[in-house]
Every structure is written in C-alpha cells, then in structure tokens.
Design a protein around this motif. Structure first.
Motif, PDB file in Angstrom:
ATOM      1  N   TYR A  93      77.708  15.997   7.768  1.00 22.69           N
ATOM      2  CA  TYR A  93      76.784  16.410   6.715  1.00 22.69           C
ATOM      3  C   TYR A  93      75.726  17.396   7.231  1.00 22.69           C
ATOM      4  CZ  TYR A  93      78.809  12.453   4.199  1.00 22.69           C
ATOM      5  OH  TYR A  93      79.686  11.593   3.596  1.00 22.69           O
ATOM      6  N   THR A  94      75.993  18.009   8.371  1.00 25.51           N
ATOM      7  CA  THR A  94      75.018  18.933   8.967  1.00 25.51           C
ATOM      8  C   THR A  94      74.626  20.043   7.999  1.00 25.51           C
ATOM      9  OG1 THR A  94      75.937  18.529  11.164  1.00 25.51           O
ATOM     10  CG2 THR A  94      74.544  20.465  10.899  1.00 25.51           C
ATOM     11  N   GLY A  95      75.588  20.576   7.274  1.00 27.08           N
ATOM     12  CA  GLY A  95      75.325  21.733   6.436  1.00 27.08           C
ATOM     13  C   GLY A  95      74.701  21.435   5.089  1.00 27.08           C
ATOM     14  N   MET A  96      74.507  20.158   4.771  1.00 28.92           N
ATOM     15  CA  MET A  96      74.019  19.820   3.430  1.00 28.92           C
ATOM     16  C   MET A  96      72.618  20.373   3.174  1.00 28.92           C
ATOM     17  SD  MET A  96      73.604  16.069   1.626  1.00 28.92           S
ATOM     18  CE  MET A  96      75.378  15.804   1.651  1.00 28.92           C
ATOM     19  N   ILE A  97      71.662  20.048   4.028  1.00 23.79           N
ATOM     20  CA  ILE A  97      70.275  20.499   3.824  1.00 23.79           C
ATOM     21  C   ILE A  97      70.127  21.996   4.077  1.00 23.79           C
ATOM     22  CG2 ILE A  97      67.887  20.237   4.542  1.00 23.79           C
ATOM     23  CD1 ILE A  97      68.976  17.964   2.823  1.00 23.79           C
ATOM     24  N   PRO A  98      70.648  22.538   5.213  1.00 22.89           N
ATOM     25  CA  PRO A  98      70.548  24.001   5.380  1.00 22.89           C
ATOM     26  C   PRO A  98      71.231  24.766   4.253  1.00 22.89           C
ATOM     27  CG  PRO A  98      71.175  22.956   7.440  1.00 22.89           C
ATOM     28  CD  PRO A  98      71.242  21.891   6.390  1.00 22.89           C
ATOM     29  N   GLY A  99      72.378  24.242   3.769  1.00 21.71           N
ATOM     30  CA  GLY A  99      73.064  24.908   2.668  1.00 21.71           C
ATOM     31  C   GLY A  99      72.242  24.896   1.396  1.00 21.71           C
ATOM     32  N   LEU A 100      71.603  23.773   1.116  1.00 20.94           N
ATOM     33  CA  LEU A 100      70.755  23.672  -0.068  1.00 20.94           C
ATOM     34  C   LEU A 100      69.566  24.614   0.037  1.00 20.94           C
ATOM     35  CD1 LEU A 100      70.091  22.322  -2.746  1.00 20.94           C
ATOM     36  CD2 LEU A 100      68.974  20.469  -1.469  1.00 20.94           C
ATOM     37  N   LYS A 101      68.951  24.672   1.218  1.00 17.75           N
ATOM     38  CA  LYS A 101      67.802  25.560   1.393  1.00 17.75           C
ATOM     39  C   LYS A 101      68.223  27.022   1.317  1.00 17.75           C
ATOM     40  CE  LYS A 101      64.901  22.375   4.017  1.00 17.75           C
ATOM     41  NZ  LYS A 101      64.191  22.112   5.287  1.00 17.75           N
ATOM     42  N   ALA A 102      69.417  27.334   1.832  1.00 19.06           N
ATOM     43  CA  ALA A 102      69.902  28.708   1.730  1.00 19.06           C
ATOM     44  C   ALA A 102      70.160  29.082   0.281  1.00 19.06           C
ATOM     45  CB  ALA A 102      71.176  28.874   2.558  1.00 19.06           C
ATOM     46  N   PHE A 103      70.650  28.117  -0.503  1.00 17.74           N
ATOM     47  CA  PHE A 103      70.828  28.363  -1.938  1.00 17.74           C
ATOM     48  C   PHE A 103      69.478  28.643  -2.594  1.00 17.74           C
ATOM     49  CE2 PHE A 103      70.815  26.261  -6.199  1.00 17.74           C
ATOM     50  CZ  PHE A 103      71.496  27.270  -6.871  1.00 17.74           C
ATOM     51  N   ILE A 104      68.467  27.851  -2.212  1.00 17.25           N
ATOM     52  CA  ILE A 104      67.117  28.094  -2.729  1.00 17.25           C
ATOM     53  C   ILE A 104      66.642  29.485  -2.322  1.00 17.25           C
ATOM     54  CG2 ILE A 104      64.697  27.384  -2.510  1.00 17.25           C
ATOM     55  CD1 ILE A 104      65.690  24.502  -2.261  1.00 17.25           C
ATOM     56  N   ALA A 105      66.930  29.877  -1.081  1.00 21.42           N
ATOM     57  CA  ALA A 105      66.539  31.209  -0.610  1.00 21.42           C
ATOM     58  C   ALA A 105      67.194  32.291  -1.451  1.00 21.42           C
ATOM     59  CB  ALA A 105      66.909  31.373   0.862  1.00 21.42           C
ATOM     60  N   ALA A 106      68.483  32.088  -1.798  1.00 17.14           N
ATOM     61  CA  ALA A 106      69.180  33.069  -2.620  1.00 17.14           C
ATOM     62  C   ALA A 106      68.556  33.166  -4.002  1.00 17.14           C
ATOM     63  CB  ALA A 106      70.659  32.687  -2.736  1.00 17.14           C
ATOM     64  N   VAL A 107      68.159  32.028  -4.576  1.00 19.02           N
ATOM     65  CA  VAL A 107      67.522  32.025  -5.901  1.00 19.02           C
ATOM     66  C   VAL A 107      66.144  32.672  -5.828  1.00 19.02           C
ATOM     67  CG1 VAL A 107      66.637  30.565  -7.755  1.00 19.02           C
ATOM     68  CG2 VAL A 107      68.804  29.991  -6.652  1.00 19.02           C
ATOM     69  N   VAL A 108      65.403  32.357  -4.769  1.00 15.79           N
ATOM     70  CA  VAL A 108      64.066  32.940  -4.602  1.00 15.79           C
ATOM     71  C   VAL A 108      64.155  34.460  -4.502  1.00 15.79           C
ATOM     72  CG1 VAL A 108      62.129  33.159  -2.997  1.00 15.79           C
ATOM     73  CG2 VAL A 108      63.000  30.898  -3.608  1.00 15.79           C
ATOM     74  N   GLY A 109      65.109  34.955  -3.704  1.00 16.61           N
ATOM     75  CA  GLY A 109      65.244  36.401  -3.545  1.00 16.61           C
ATOM     76  C   GLY A 109      65.853  37.078  -4.755  1.00 16.61           C
ATOM     77  N   GLY A 110      66.626  36.334  -5.540  1.00 17.90           N
ATOM     78  CA  GLY A 110      67.321  36.912  -6.696  1.00 17.90           C
ATOM     79  C   GLY A 110      68.805  36.711  -6.524  1.00 17.90           C
ATOM     80  N   ILE A 111      69.353  35.654  -7.119  1.00 14.71           N
ATOM     81  CA  ILE A 111      70.758  35.323  -6.932  1.00 14.71           C
ATOM     82  C   ILE A 111      71.630  36.484  -7.384  1.00 14.71           C
ATOM     83  CG2 ILE A 111      70.996  34.216  -9.187  1.00 14.71           C
ATOM     84  CD1 ILE A 111      72.534  32.861  -5.948  1.00 14.71           C
ATOM     85  N   GLY A 112      72.558  36.890  -6.537  1.00 13.46           N
ATOM     86  CA  GLY A 112      73.398  38.052  -6.804  1.00 13.46           C
ATOM     87  C   GLY A 112      72.931  39.297  -6.072  1.00 13.46           C
ATOM     88  N   SER A 113      71.754  39.242  -5.476  1.00 11.04           N
ATOM     89  CA  SER A 113      71.205  40.393  -4.750  1.00 11.04           C
ATOM     90  C   SER A 113      71.264  40.124  -3.248  1.00 11.04           C
ATOM     91  CB  SER A 113      69.756  40.657  -5.178  1.00 11.04           C
ATOM     92  OG  SER A 113      69.117  41.557  -4.291  1.00 11.04           O
ATOM     93  N   ILE A 114      71.996  40.953  -2.499  1.00 14.23           N
ATOM     94  CA  ILE A 114      72.092  40.773  -1.052  1.00 14.23           C
ATOM     95  C   ILE A 114      70.734  40.988  -0.375  1.00 14.23           C
ATOM     96  CG2 ILE A 114      73.109  41.714   1.060  1.00 14.23           C
ATOM     97  CD1 ILE A 114      75.697  42.135  -0.491  1.00 14.23           C
ATOM     98  N   PRO A 115      70.008  42.078  -0.690  1.00 14.08           N
ATOM     99  CA  PRO A 115      68.665  42.204  -0.103  1.00 14.08           C
ATOM    100  C   PRO A 115      67.765  41.031  -0.497  1.00 14.08           C
ATOM    101  CG  PRO A 115      69.363  44.290  -1.056  1.00 14.08           C
ATOM    102  CD  PRO A 115      70.359  43.271  -1.494  1.00 14.08           C
ATOM    103  N   GLY A 116      67.936  40.532  -1.717  1.00 11.77           N
ATOM    104  CA  GLY A 116      67.145  39.389  -2.162  1.00 11.77           C
ATOM    105  C   GLY A 116      67.444  38.151  -1.346  1.00 11.77           C
ATOM    106  N   ALA A 117      68.726  37.918  -1.012  1.00  8.68           N
ATOM    107  CA  ALA A 117      69.093  36.769  -0.192  1.00  8.68           C
ATOM    108  C   ALA A 117      68.474  36.878   1.194  1.00  8.68           C
ATOM    109  CB  ALA A 117      70.621  36.669  -0.086  1.00  8.68           C
TER     110      ALA A 117
END
Length: 304
Positions: A227-251
């Motif tokens: 389950y190592t990737g569960m929390i980092p994966g969730l936070k990375a998803f949050i990062a993508a939403v914060v930057g603008g989901i669908g935007s590579i520079p946003g991620a």
C-alpha cells in the motif's frame, strides 16, 4: 528558524514536490485524453519499487540496470492495464461511471496481487543491500547547511524527466497526437490518428514517470509494502487538481506547491506536524472554493 535550517527544509520540500509532480502528470495526462481518473496509478507507482527491489536482490542486476528494468516493466504494466481494463469499455461505449468503477477495481486488484506475490511484510529499500550506491546517502555540507546528496539527485532526475516529457509532448509526432486526441477524439480519428495507440502511449508515458517517481520515493523513504503508493498517489491526484486537472504544467506546479507546503508549514509550525497529511486536503478545499478549475486549468466542455 535559522537560515541554515530554512535551506535544508526547502531542499527537502522541493525534492518531495518533484516526486509529487512526476506522479501527478500521470493522472493529468490520462484525464486530459479520456476524462478518466486512473485510480490504479498509485499502485503502478508501488509496483515500480518492487520491480527495482527484486531486480537487484533476486536477479542480481546492477542498480542502474535494475532501475531501467523497473521503468520498462512499469511502462508495460501501464499499457497492459489500458489494453485489458479500459479499452474494452471504450469500444463498448460504456458510461463514464463504468470506467471509474473499473479504475477502482484495478487498484484493489493490484494491491491484493502485490500482497499475494510480494508479501505483506515491508521490504527495506536499503543501499546496504546494493539497491543503490551507498555514496548516494552521504551528506554534503555548505557552510552550516547539511543536505543529503540524495536530495539533489532526486531534484535533478525529476527535472530531467520533466524536460524529457515536455520534449516528447511538444516536439514529437506521438506528442502531437496526444495533444490532438486530448482536444477532440473524433476530429483526431478523422485526421487519421490511431487513437487507441495514442491512448496506450499516454498510459505508458505516465507509467514511466510514475516508475521514476516510485524509485526516487523508495530511495527517499526506504521501505516498500503493497500500500506504499496509496497516500502519495492520493496526494499526487490532489496536486493535479490543484494545478488544473488535464494540464501538464498545472500538474508540475501543483506537485511543487504541495511538497513545499507540506514541509515548510511543518518546519515553521512544528505543532502542526501531526496534521501534515491534512495540509494537502486543506489546500485542495481552498483551491476548489477559489478556483474550481485549478491554478492553470481551463474550463472545457465534456468530451463525447
């Protein structure tokens, strides 16, 4: 806080943010093309660590060959998941909710598969086992500032990977096809683009970046379990939403914002150390309230 401690924490924050950025790009690329959140992405991240670990400890690969081997296998894993789990749904014109449920199901499958095959006990990603050179663990001194060499390696490799990504997306035919499909799938098909192949390439590229992030994460936090990737994966998803989901520079931006915020807020306010994980969710809530499309996101119509 002294100026020395500030720079030490800042270096750690940037290294963490760069890993979040690598993982977040995988989420945002898949969403940009399919309007799908690939919830199995964090588990792909986990598998890259296991691939690297066993390549060294079981198959006795040199560390650099093991890392390349892990990235290749993880890339193929991403392509396999797209081919087996998601493509049949696209061919059947299944509703979006079916794809979402499938993504969650793939995530659960990978987690439980890892428990059965790799075991539930944590593995030590330790340089003493030859997983990576012990020299990477040395500490560099700049006056009164002491920063591990590994921190600079993580930042350098992450920046290099991001530059390679940008080059692929904006300077190659495959990248042009990815951008075309993300704008309009139907128009891309009419222009002769093989959309299935392009989508598969997108999954492969995102998985490769997740593999790089996974290996760097295991070097920074040398313990891996299913389950190592569960929390980092969730936070990375949050990062993508914060930057603008669908935007590579946003991620990229969201990943760095999240990493810097996590480390620096706790550094300045040690009393909040127990709420470190909550910081990501607070940032997400604030961004959704103030700018629902993310910092660099744009409002688009739903693809059909």
């Amino acid at each position: 806080m002294t100026i020395q401690m500030f720079f030490q924490h800042l270096a750690n924050a940037i290294s963490l943010g760069s890993i979040y950025a690598l993982i977040a790009i995988g989420y945002t690329m898949v969403y940009g093309i399919l309007n799908l959140i690939n919830f199995a992405h964090g588990d792909i991240f986990t598998f890259s660590m296991y691939f690297a670990f066993y390549a060294v400890t079981l198959f006795l690969f040199p560390w650099w060959a093991a890392f390349i081997f892990a990235i290749v296998l993880t890339t193929l894993l991403g392509a396999t998941i797209e081919r087996v789990a998601y493509r049949p749904l696209r061919k059947a014109n299944a509703p979006k909710i079916s794809a979402l449920i499938t993504a969650i199901g793939v995530s659960f499958f990978l987690q439980n598969f890892a428990i059965v095959v790799f075991g539930g006990r944590a593995k030590s990603f330790n340089p003493q086992l030859g997983v990576y050179p012990t020299q990477f663990a040395q500490v560099l001194t700049f006056g009164d500032v002491r920063i591990p060499l590994l921190t600079f390696i993580i930042i350098g490799v992450s920046i290099l990977a991001l530059f390679v990504l940008v080059w692929i997306v904006y300077r190659t035919k495959a990248g042009m096809a990815m951008r075309a499909v993300s704008k309009d799938v139907t128009a891309a098909k009419l222009m002769g683009i093989n959309t299935d192949r392009t989508i598969s390439q997108t999954f492969m590229l995102g998985s490769a970046l997740a593999a790089v992030g996974g290996i760097l994460w295991a070097m920074k936090y040398p313990q891996i379990y299913p389950y190592t990737g569960m929390i980092p994966g969730l936070k990375a998803f949050i990062a993508a939403v914060v930057g603008g989901i669908g935007s590579i520079p946003g991620a990229m931006l969201g990943g760095f914002i999240l990493g810097v915020a996590e480390i620096m807020i706790v550094a300045f306010l040690p009393a909040l150390a127990g709420y470190r994980d909550a910081i990501a969710y607070i940032i997400l809530i604030v961004i959704l309230l103030v700018k629902p499309n993310g910092l660099l996101g744009v409002e688009i119509g739903e693809k059909v």
